[in-house]
Scaffold this active site. Structure first.
Site, PDB file in Angstrom:
ATOM      1  N   LYS A 489      63.062  32.178  -2.958  1.00  0.00           N
ATOM      2  CA  LYS A 489      62.462  31.054  -2.233  1.00  0.00           C
ATOM      3  C   LYS A 489      63.548  30.080  -1.770  1.00  0.00           C
ATOM      4  O   LYS A 489      64.673  30.116  -2.294  1.00  0.00           O
ATOM      5  CB  LYS A 489      61.466  30.345  -3.144  1.00  0.00           C
ATOM      6  CG  LYS A 489      62.116  29.787  -4.399  1.00  0.00           C
ATOM      7  CD  LYS A 489      61.089  29.346  -5.410  1.00  0.00           C
ATOM      8  CE  LYS A 489      61.764  28.797  -6.637  1.00  0.00           C
ATOM      9  NZ  LYS A 489      60.858  28.653  -7.773  1.00  0.00           N
ATOM     10  N   ARG A 586      50.435  22.064 -12.422  1.00  0.00           N
ATOM     11  CA  ARG A 586      50.855  21.969 -11.030  1.00  0.00           C
ATOM     12  C   ARG A 586      49.825  22.766 -10.242  1.00  0.00           C
ATOM     13  O   ARG A 586      48.889  22.219  -9.690  1.00  0.00           O
ATOM     14  CB  ARG A 586      52.273  22.555 -10.915  1.00  0.00           C
ATOM     15  CG  ARG A 586      53.002  22.256  -9.662  1.00  0.00           C
ATOM     16  CD  ARG A 586      54.481  22.611  -9.774  1.00  0.00           C
ATOM     17  NE  ARG A 586      54.734  24.053  -9.957  1.00  0.00           N
ATOM     18  CZ  ARG A 586      55.942  24.593 -10.000  1.00  0.00           C
ATOM     19  NH1 ARG A 586      57.019  23.820  -9.898  1.00  0.00           N
ATOM     20  NH2 ARG A 586      56.105  25.881 -10.157  1.00  0.00           N
ATOM     21  N   TYR A 714      81.910   2.463   6.298  1.00  0.00           N
ATOM     22  CA  TYR A 714      80.856   1.489   6.598  1.00  0.00           C
ATOM     23  C   TYR A 714      80.805   0.377   5.561  1.00  0.00           C
ATOM     24  O   TYR A 714      81.025   0.627   4.362  1.00  0.00           O
ATOM     25  CB  TYR A 714      79.489   2.186   6.624  1.00  0.00           C
ATOM     26  CG  TYR A 714      79.254   3.020   7.861  1.00  0.00           C
ATOM     27  CD1 TYR A 714      79.192   2.422   9.125  1.00  0.00           C
ATOM     28  CD2 TYR A 714      79.081   4.395   7.758  1.00  0.00           C
ATOM     29  CE1 TYR A 714      78.962   3.192  10.264  1.00  0.00           C
ATOM     30  CE2 TYR A 714      78.843   5.171   8.884  1.00  0.00           C
ATOM     31  CZ  TYR A 714      78.789   4.567  10.134  1.00  0.00           C
ATOM     32  OH  TYR A 714      78.560   5.320  11.240  1.00  0.00           O
ATOM     33  N   MET A 763      77.330  10.460   7.770  1.00  0.00           N
ATOM     34  CA  MET A 763      76.414  11.551   8.080  1.00  0.00           C
ATOM     35  C   MET A 763      77.141  12.894   8.160  1.00  0.00           C
ATOM     36  O   MET A 763      76.691  13.893   7.604  1.00  0.00           O
ATOM     37  CB  MET A 763      75.696  11.266   9.396  1.00  0.00           C
ATOM     38  CG  MET A 763      74.578  12.260   9.678  1.00  0.00           C
ATOM     39  SD  MET A 763      73.814  12.013  11.284  1.00  0.00           S
ATOM     40  CE  MET A 763      72.904  10.521  11.049  1.00  0.00           C
TER      41      MET A 763
HETATM   42  C1  LIG Z   1      61.290  29.126  -8.915  1.00  0.00           C
HETATM   43  C2  LIG Z   1      60.415  29.829  -9.854  1.00  0.00           C
HETATM   44  C3  LIG Z   1      60.955  30.698 -10.816  1.00  0.00           C
HETATM   45  C4  LIG Z   1      62.417  30.878 -11.045  1.00  0.00           C
HETATM   46  O1  LIG Z   1      62.894  29.872 -11.903  1.00  0.00           O
HETATM   47  P1  LIG Z   1      64.443  29.839 -12.316  1.00  0.00           P
HETATM   48  O2  LIG Z   1      64.522  28.777 -13.333  1.00  0.00           O
HETATM   49  O3  LIG Z   1      65.193  29.521 -11.092  1.00  0.00           O
HETATM   50  O4  LIG Z   1      64.738  31.181 -12.839  1.00  0.00           O
HETATM   51  C5  LIG Z   1      60.076  31.420 -11.597  1.00  0.00           C
HETATM   52  N1  LIG Z   1      58.753  31.309 -11.428  1.00  0.00           N
HETATM   53  C6  LIG Z   1      58.192  30.465 -10.539  1.00  0.00           C
HETATM   54  C7  LIG Z   1      56.721  30.379 -10.431  1.00  0.00           C
HETATM   55  C8  LIG Z   1      58.999  29.702  -9.721  1.00  0.00           C
HETATM   56  O5  LIG Z   1      58.456  28.883  -8.829  1.00  0.00           O
END
Ligand SMILES: *Cc1c(COP(=O)(O)O)cnc(C)c1O
Length: 819
Positions: A489, A586, A714, A763
């Site tokens: 992801k 969640r 700045y 930036m």
């Molecule tokens: C991101 C995620 C993981 C991976 O977690 P890590 O700590 O990066 O290994 C596992 N399960 C779910 C549902 C996630 O969203």
């Protein structure tokens, strides 16, 4: 056409194997331990070695790739593949090593064996460069120096060679004796002995003693006395010894090292005379490796004048392939430093692992391979190209052009690199992956530059080998049969899209997971065929998801209903994943939601629950272990309820990275590994066992000297009370370098020194205090790497490594390395 090294029945005798042969006369030219890297299937002998996995699992793969000769333990396979030859042995690795040892003994030639903690590959490649004009040399491909790599290297010796150069690396006790027998070196070269890889040994002395076993029978031993001080002089190997040193008395006693314009001028005393040489590199490691080569040349009898002439011409050794976005929506793999058939095969494998474009082109120079005639060489290359499913060859150089007739795929030829570059505007490139592979003298770097619009500003370098090694690390911790879902992801935690997925697919992970449908669609477009779970499926993307076989995570009844409403009636058993909330609060179903959920799923034929999972809130933190246990129990309870109605058992998974090692009993059917792949695991002390995947680099755009009291940036935030020197570098908050790093909070590595930021982060730029450092425009600056880590940065601004990594913005170019 290509000379056979041994027939299968000869090999059977050598190995004293029990043979089941259908074609006893079959000639063997190549040995294989990886079913994916087949070059010459008919001439290959596959050894089903137990490495990371049981090699017998890959026999079918190798067979499908055309291989018909196998060395195995399990006789059941002889029944399954009737038209193949099988040699049955007690231990496949030992058989591989025994065959290499036999081949070594059958060839009488000078052999240089190299070992040490660092520099083995560079010293090997440099000795090759230095000695290639006097010998027909065979050397280890890349850094083939392991229990498997060494026999594969030594097997390649044939009657044409009169010098071999092999490296040997060990990670634990009792390994070197085996390698020593296989290599049987006549000259031993010890590179440096550092702290690296001390893990498999009780002490430095033990490590050294083990390494020195390689040299037990050498005629000549080249070393630095300071590296062997743990061993009594009488116990050192070598009928003749040649020493070099910066500090101790030695045959080559270095007295003076002066850096000049990117090179190093070195003076030493040798046979009571002052001699000198020029090493054309500026870094410390290269100087040491250069001196080791210098000592070896002198020890072999070259005159100081000749040695100096040759050393001056040493060139950079790059073992890395670079994958980078190119012109006309192409991907370019730059391997413009070497061309020999074994490194070509490795590069072609990397090319084949790219699925993002349908077409694959190779730009290849003449190859200078010792020990083979051009007829044999180019016939072998032609077979290799056909077998690797290449679409097009562009050959550059007189030799490859002369053998154009042997090439069976689409091809065109150019006399020289210059000729090709002049005609480049008329050559059509679009939507393809291009491998640029050339011998050094062809200067193919010029070609890659034209094809990639190379960038030298701010780059995130991703080391794909490190990623594969981290995957392997977690695999080795898994209970038998546990699957891996790789979390890719958020652009693979900021490190890439199809580039990472291609590698994970090649290494056969079981599942990928992305956050949004469009990430999954991008992977499908790039040819990724693994199952993909989408964690936040949006109704607007349902159609695209179904079309692209993306599997939704279902986390409440609403999303389930809208997905079912959408799903065309003809879809049967569409895979979905159920997310349970066991404490994160969640997303996900809780106990109270199950009756409604089951009401919908019961007897529904359109959907198939392929997995049921939950997420731990604190898998790394011992203080919350009680809560984690509660989550695990709750998960088991909810899963049991679901299964009792569903009537089948979907894959169960709950662990993320940090859970794998801390909660081995909860690995269930699958684990989800995210940050660990990228080199971080809160459950490991200092990420021990993992490799650094990402390095963020930028460059200096300007250097200024400031007077006392002047300010920087700045709002005049950067105050220089005593004046000094500042460097402006090309990274700012829009690149993901948070404003929180301003005013000295953040640090970067410049010329190996950590220097603080001055003033606010802008930036697109920020300023560093480089007072006292010799810094100039264009110098490289490290934002994070394996020494100044993402963990350090996270601590500096009070966040976690995940955020530092994913913050690196998309405008920062990614370059992928593969060795
Ligand atoms: C991101 C995620 C993981 C991976 O977690 P890590 O700590 O990066 O290994 C596992 N399960 C779910 C549902 C996630 O969203």
């Amino acid at each position: 056409m290509i000379a056979d090294q041994y027939s299968i029945s000869q090999i059977s005798e050598i190995l004293k194997a029990k043979a089941v042969l259908t074609t006893p006369e079959a000639g063997i030219r190549k040995l294989l331990t990886d079913s994916r890297t087949v070059i010459d299937p008919e001439g290959s002998l596959f050894f089903a070695v137990n490495a990371q996995r049981d090699g017998h699992q890959f026999i079918k793969d190798a067979y499908e790739n055309g291989v018909r000769n196998f060395v195995i333990v399990d006789s059941a396979y002889t029944e399954k593949f009737k038209d193949a030859n099988f040699l049955l042995v007690n231990d496949v690795l030992q058989a591989l090593q025994a065959l290499a040892t036999y081949n070594r003994k059958a060839n009488d030639l000078k052999v240089i064996g190299i070992t040490g903690s660092n520099g083995k590959t560079i010293v090997k490649e440099w000795l090759y460069q230095l000695l290639a004009s006097d010998f027909n040399i065979i050397r280890s491909p890349k850094s083939f120096n392991s229990q498997i790599g060494v026999p594969l290297s030594v097997w390649q010796i044939n009657a044409e060679h009169n010098l071999a150069i092999f490296e040997a690396g060990i990670s634990t006790k009792n390994e070197m004796e085996i390698l020593a027998d296989i290599i049987s070196p006549s000259i031993g070269v010890l590179t440096n002995i550092g702290e690296a890889h001390a893990e498999g040994f009780e002490s430095k002395a033990e490590k050294l003693t083990e390494k020195l076993k390689l040299f037990k029978d050498v005629e000549l031993f080249v070393y630095a006395p300071e590296y062997v001080s743990d061993v009594a002089e009488a116990d050192l190997p070598g009928k003749r010894k040649f020493t070099w040193s910066l500090h101790l008395p030695a045959d080559l006693k270095v007295s003076f090292i002066e850096p000049i314009e990117g090179k190093n001028y070195i003076r030493a005393t040798y046979k009571e005379k002052e001699i000198e040489c020029l090493i054309p590199f500026s870094d410390k490691a290269s100087v040491e490796n250069g001196i080791i080569c210098w000592a070896t040349l002198l020890a072999m009898g070259y005159t100081p004048e000749e040695a100096d002439l040759r050393l001056e011409k040493l060139t950079q050794v790059s073992m890395r392939l670079e994958l980078i976005n190119g012109i006309e929506n192409c991907s370019v793999i730059d391997d413009s430093y070497s061309a020999d058939i074994s490194s070509l095969a490795i590069a072609l494998d990397f090319l084949n692992l790219q699925n993002q474009h349908p077409k694959k082109t190779l730009i290849l120079s003449d190859i200078y391979e010792t020990g083979k005639t051009n007829e044999v060489l180019y016939a072998e290359i032609s077979a290799l190209l056909a077998q690797k499913n290449l679409n097009r060859l562009i050959g550059i150089g007189p030799n490859i052009s002369a053998f154009a007739g042997l090439i069976t795929i689409e091809s065109s030829f150019y006399a020289s690199t210059q000729d090709f570059i002049e005609k480049l505007p008329a050559i059509h490139f679009a939507n393809e992956t291009i491998l640029v592979k050339g011998a050094r003298r062809f200067e193919f770097g010029r070609i890659s530059k034209l094809l990639t619009q190379k960038i030298h500003d701010t780059v995130l370098e991703i080391n794909l080998n490190a990623l594969a090694s981290n995957l392997q690390f977690y695999r080795s911790k898994l209970n038998q049969g546990v699957k891996v879902m790789a979390m890719v992801k958020a652009f693979s935690y900021g490190s890439g899209s199809f580039e990472i997925a291609n590698l994970l697919q090649y290494h056969k992970v079981d599942y990928l997971a992305v956050a949004y449908a469009d990430e999954g669609i991008a992977l499908r477009k790039a040819g990724i065929t693994l199952p993909i779970m989408v964690m936040s499926p949006e109704p607007s993307a349902f159609e695209a998801m179904v079309k692209n076989h993306l599997e939704p995570e279902i986390y409440n009844a609403n999303i389930l209903k809208s997905f079912l409403n959408f799903l065309p009636a003809h879809e049967k058993d569409f895979p979905i994943h159920l997310k349970l909330d066991t404490g994160m609060h969640r997303l996900g179903f809780e106990a109270v939601d199950l009756p409604d959920l089951l009401e919908i799923l019961k007897d529904n034929e359109q959907l198939k629950v392929v997995s049921i999972f939950s997420h731990l809130v604190a898998s790394a933190e011992a203080e919350h272990d009680g809560f984690t246990q509660h989550q695990l129990d709750e998960f088991e309870r909810l899963y049991a309820t679901l299964v009792s109605t569903l009537g089948y058992m979907p894959i169960r998974h709950i662990l993320n990275t940090s859970g794998v090692i801390r909660w081995p009993q909860a690995q269930l059917d699958m684990v989800r590994i995210g940050i660990g792949l990228y080199g971080f695991d809160g459950a490991l002390n200092n990420n021990k066992g993992l490799q650094t995947v990402a390095i963020l680099k930028t460059t200096v755009t300007q250097v200024k000297n400031l007077n006392a009291g002047e300010t920087v940036g700045y709002s005049r935030k950067g105050i220089m009370p005593t004046g000094g020197r500042i460097a402006t570098v090309k990274i700012g908050y829009a690149d993901g370098y948070s404003r929180k790093f301003g005013n000295g909070v953040g640090k970067m590595l410049v010329k190996g020194k950590l220097v603080p930021t001055v003033g606010s982060i802008c930036m697109d730029m920020c300023m560093l205090d480089v007072t006292g450092l010799n810094v100039k425009t264009g110098d490289e600056v490290i934002v994070f790497n394996d020494k100044h880590t993402i963990v350090d940065l996270a601590e500096q601004i009070g966040t976690i490594p995940y955020e530092i990594l994913t913050n690196v913005s998309q405008r920062v170019k990614r370059v992928y390395f593969y060795e």
